[in-house]
Each structure stands twice: as C-alpha cells, then as structure tokens.
Design a protein around this motif. Structure first.
Motif, PDB file in Angstrom:
ATOM      1  N   ASP A 228       0.515  -1.507  -0.115  1.00  0.00           N
ATOM      2  CA  ASP A 228       0.196  -0.111  -0.340  1.00  0.00           C
ATOM      3  C   ASP A 228       0.359   1.171   0.299  1.00  0.00           C
ATOM      4  O   ASP A 228       2.277   1.141   0.021  1.00  0.00           O
TER       5      ASP A 228
ATOM      6  N   GLY B 159      -0.516   5.611   1.722  1.00  0.00           N
ATOM      7  CA  GLY B 159      -1.286   6.505   1.251  1.00  0.00           C
ATOM      8  C   GLY B 159      -0.749   7.922   2.081  1.00  0.00           C
ATOM      9  O   GLY B 159      -0.048   7.292   3.208  1.00  0.00           O
TER      10      GLY B 159
ATOM     11  N   ARG C 160      -2.571  11.953   3.032  1.00  0.00           N
ATOM     12  CA  ARG C 160      -3.919  12.314   2.917  1.00  0.00           C
ATOM     13  C   ARG C 160      -3.412  13.692   2.786  1.00  0.00           C
ATOM     14  O   ARG C 160      -2.476  13.952   2.850  1.00  0.00           O
TER      15      ARG C 160
ATOM     16  N   SER D  36      -3.820   9.604  -6.891  1.00  0.00           N
ATOM     17  CA  SER D  36      -3.069   9.176  -6.568  1.00  0.00           C
ATOM     18  C   SER D  36      -2.205   7.700  -7.323  1.00  0.00           C
ATOM     19  O   SER D  36      -1.093   7.241  -6.941  1.00  0.00           O
TER      20      SER D  36
ATOM     21  N   SER E  86      -8.923   9.443  -5.945  1.00  0.00           N
ATOM     22  CA  SER E  86      -8.226   9.589  -4.789  1.00  0.00           C
ATOM     23  C   SER E  86      -7.742   8.692  -3.623  1.00  0.00           C
ATOM     24  O   SER E  86      -6.907   8.744  -3.032  1.00  0.00           O
ATOM     25  N   SER E  87      -8.455   7.721  -4.752  1.00  0.00           N
ATOM     26  CA  SER E  87      -7.834   5.888  -4.037  1.00  0.00           C
ATOM     27  C   SER E  87      -8.015   4.900  -5.001  1.00  0.00           C
ATOM     28  O   SER E  87      -9.141   5.556  -6.064  1.00  0.00           O
ATOM     29  N   CYS E  88      -6.646   4.435  -5.091  1.00  0.00           N
ATOM     30  CA  CYS E  88      -7.116   2.758  -5.998  1.00  0.00           C
ATOM     31  C   CYS E  88      -7.238   1.780  -5.340  1.00  0.00           C
ATOM     32  O   CYS E  88      -5.677   1.442  -4.693  1.00  0.00           O
ATOM     33  N   THR E  89      -7.242   0.715  -5.740  1.00  0.00           N
ATOM     34  CA  THR E  89      -7.203  -0.621  -5.413  1.00  0.00           C
ATOM     35  C   THR E  89      -7.164  -1.801  -6.317  1.00  0.00           C
ATOM     36  O   THR E  89      -8.367  -1.298  -7.135  1.00  0.00           O
TER      37      THR E  89
ATOM     38  N   LYS F  96      -3.022  -0.884  -3.305  1.00  0.00           N
ATOM     39  CA  LYS F  96      -3.644   0.216  -3.069  1.00  0.00           C
ATOM     40  C   LYS F  96      -2.640   1.387  -3.230  1.00  0.00           C
ATOM     41  O   LYS F  96      -1.907   1.676  -2.549  1.00  0.00           O
ATOM     42  N   SER F  97      -3.555   2.419  -3.268  1.00  0.00           N
ATOM     43  CA  SER F  97      -2.875   4.065  -3.112  1.00  0.00           C
ATOM     44  C   SER F  97      -4.108   4.588  -2.838  1.00  0.00           C
ATOM     45  O   SER F  97      -5.148   4.751  -3.259  1.00  0.00           O
ATOM     46  N   THR F  98      -3.417   5.664  -1.893  1.00  0.00           N
ATOM     47  CA  THR F  98      -5.060   6.434  -1.484  1.00  0.00           C
ATOM     48  C   THR F  98      -4.289   8.150  -0.991  1.00  0.00           C
ATOM     49  O   THR F  98      -3.271   7.994  -0.377  1.00  0.00           O
TER      50      THR F  98
ATOM     51  N   THR G  82      -1.810   5.753   5.432  1.00  0.00           N
ATOM     52  CA  THR G  82      -1.992   3.797   5.134  1.00  0.00           C
ATOM     53  C   THR G  82      -0.549   3.844   5.294  1.00  0.00           C
ATOM     54  O   THR G  82       0.444   4.575   5.678  1.00  0.00           O
TER      55      THR G  82
END
Ligand SMILES: NC(=O)c1ccc[n+]([C@@H]2O[C@H](COP(=O)([O-])OP(=O)(O)OC[C@H]3O[C@@H](n4cnc5c(N)ncnc54)[C@H](OP(=O)(O)O)[C@@H]3O)[C@@H](O)[C@H]2O)c1
Length: 327
Positions: free
Chosen positions: A157, A159, A161, A179, A214-217, A231-233, A238
């Motif tokens: 991951d 991430g 904010r 992201s 804004s996020s990608c799984t 995952k990126s967010t 994270t």
C-alpha cells in the motif's frame, strides 16, 4: 563534448520543486558527480537553488540548460505531464536523461522517449529509485533464490492524506494528478518487479471532484493462484508497507517500503529485522548506477530496463482504463 573519463559527471536539474531538493542533497554525496547546472522557469528560484547546492550555472529556462554543452546528464523533476517534452529536449541535445516517475503519461509517450534515446544513442532511465535501494535488492534476491519457498501473496500500500486543493500538483488534473500515477506506481512496481506481468487485473477507484483518482485498489492475479493486493490513496495515512508471503515465511518491508527502510523476516516462529544502515535520503543509489552506465557508454539500464518501464506504464494504462481515469 569532452570525455568525462577523468572527471566528475556534470549533472543538470530541470524543475526545482520538492523532489529536486532531495535529489540535489543526495547528489552531493556521490563522489563522481557534480551538480553543474539547474534550470527553473524563474531566475530567482534557479539562483537560490544553485546557491544552496553549489551549482555553477543557474538558468531561467529549461531550453538554456539543454543548450549547455557542458552538461552530461539531466535529472527531470517536473510534473508528470512535462516528462516527455523535457526528456526529448535533452536527449535531442545529446544529454543523458534520468526522468522522474511516472516516466510519462501513457505508453505512447514512453515509446516515443525510448525511440528518441535509441535514435540519438543517449542514455535514458526512469528514476524509479526503489529498484536501486539495498533493502529492496536484498528482498529481490531472497525471492529469486526461493529462500522461503515460492511466493504466494503480495500486499502493498501507499497512502497519505491530501485535502482537496486543485492547485496542489498531486491533485491538479492538468499536471497528471491523482493517487495512481503519483504513488500507486510503487505498489505496482513491487508486484511487477517480483511477480512480473499479471494474468488478470481488477481495479476500483474513488475520485475527487476534479475527476482524478483519490484512491485506487487493485488485485493482480497470477498463474498458480498467486495474488497481489495493491492500494494507493490520498484520503488517509496508510502504513505504506509491503508484505511478501511465501510457503515458509513472510518478508515485510517496513514503512515506508519504497524508500530507505528495514526488512523484517518472519519464519519458523522467529522474527528478525535487518537494518541497512542508510545515511542518505536514498537518491544517491540511482545516481551511482546511472553514472556507471554513462561511463560504460550504455544507453539503457540493466535493472530499470526500457522493457520494464514499458511494462510499468502499460500496467498503469490498463488500470486507468479499468477505473475510467482519463487525462
Ligand atoms: N522519486 C520520488 O521519490 C519522487 C517523490 C516526489 C515526486 N516525484 C516525482 O517528481 C515529479 C515532481 O514532483 P515534486 O513533488 O517535486 O513537484 P513540485 O514540488 O510541484 O515541483 C515540480 C517542479 O516542476 C516545475 N514545473 C514546470 N512546469 C510546471 C507547472 N506548470 N506547474 C508546476 N510546476 C511546474 C517547477 O519548477 P520551476 O518552477 O523551478 O520551473 C516545479 O517546482 C513528479 O513527476 C513526481 O511524480 C518523485
């Protein structure tokens, strides 16, 4: 250009933002490198940067730096959308290029950059610094040698904010914000560098109001049931770790896995953490590799190869297509 056989490699930097400062800090630690020239769109900024890192030349245009025949190698540190244009400018003037990740905005641009490097017989490499970090090479060796058996699963991951702010490079659509391209590239890199091309890709994303992700799984499925969960967010902090699960143990690259870090090995009921004794931010390793390639007259890296950069961008293109992210 005179030969750099008996002198330091003269580096130039284009685009004097956040990453340029970190890169310059580490460049100064490399024995056979000299920060020779820097270029900004503003003279004052270039002067200040040159002063801070002892560069001889400070240019107020990227073109001027690319016209300075004393420059051997250029580090491109502009937003993603300019990578192709800035890279081509330097390659056409015979300068070796180390270009930040993502290499460009899509596969077509990456192909054009590589073709240009070949046509001009000049070194070109994507600055995916993680590939050159000792802790990452260590993990790659353990995987290759099947020290803990076959790999079964990867989880990675990345991430942090970011409040929605359209002026922020990381979010601004015109600059290639979102992201996936900015940080999702690292978990994808972890998968491609250890498991290769997946058989199948599934992906889901959330979006900011300006339509960048804004996020990608992502779930990458490989033959024999091997799976990578990635995952990126930009919505939350994270751990930014990578777990490689094997038949006989787990290797964890501790936070943050893409930069200088430690590695924890859990096997046979024991846990051991390896410290790699990093003393820099970590950009010196890619510079040392790049300088060696340049001195050997190579036009591509044997680690961050053209084919790997193409594979990485093709995967980003594919994920973008699945989640409907269009620039
Ligand atoms: N490898 C890594 O660890 C790492 C970390 C962060 C970022 N990056 C990559 O490095 C690149 C730059 O990221 P950054 O965080 O350094 O960005 P940044 O702080 O915004 O800096 C980018 C620089 O690009 C130049 N630029 C040229 N045209 C621009 C425009 N229209 N708008 C804004 N800036 C423009 C500016 O330099 P002048 O004003 O001097 O011309 C600006 O300072 C990105 O592609 C990113 O993915 C890599």
């Amino acid at each position: 250009m005179e030969s750099f056989k008996d002198r330091k490699i003269r580096w130039g930097i284009i685009g004097l933002g956040k990453i340029a400062h970190k890169f310059a800090t580490d460049l100064l630690t490399v024995d056979d490198a000299q920060l020779y020239a820097v270029a900004s769109r503003a003279q004052e900024k270039a002067d200040e940067f040159a002063n801070q890192y002892q560069a001889e030349k400070a240019y107020s245009s990227y073109n001027d730096l690319a016209s300075d025949s004393q420059v051997d190698a250029v580090y491109i540190a502009t937003p993603h959308v300019y990578h192709k244009e800035n890279t081509l400018l330097c390659l056409r003037n015979g300068m070796a290029v180390l270009c930040e990740k993502p290499f460009a905005m899509n596969s077509e641009e990456v192909h054009e950059m590589i073709d240009c490097a070949k046509a001009n017989n000049v070194l070109l490499m994507e600055a995916l610094w993680t590939y050159f970090l000792p802790h990452y090479s260590y993990v790659l060796d353990l995987i290759k040698n099947e020290t803990y058996g076959k790999i079964l699963k990867l989880e990675a991951d990345f991430g942090f904010r970011q409040e929605f702010d359209e002026t922020n490079r990381v979010i601004k659509k015109d600059l290639g914000g979102g992201s996936l391209l900015d940080i999702g590239i690292y978990p994808i890199f972890a998968a491609l560098s250890t498991l290769g091309n997946p058989n199948e890709i599934e992906a889901e994303a959330t979006f900011f109001e300006n339509e960048v992700d804004s996020s990608c799984t992502m779930t990458f499925t490989y033959k024999n049931g091997v799976i990578a969960y990635l995952k990126s967010t930009l919505l939350e902090e994270t751990p930014t770790e990578a777990f490689f699960h094997f038949e006989n143990g787990t290797i964890k690259i501790n936070s943050r896995f893409h930069e200088p870090s430690t590695v924890t090995i859990i096997s046979n009921g024991k846990e051991e953490t390896i410290d790699f004794g990093y003393t820099t931010i970590g950009y010196n390793y890619e510079v040392i590799h790049f300088n060696n390639l340049l001195r050997q007259g190579k036009i591509q890296s044997d680690i961050m190869t053209y084919s790997f950069s193409k594979k990485l961008m093709k995967t980003l293109d594919k994920v973008r297509q699945i989640i409907g992210l269009v620039y």
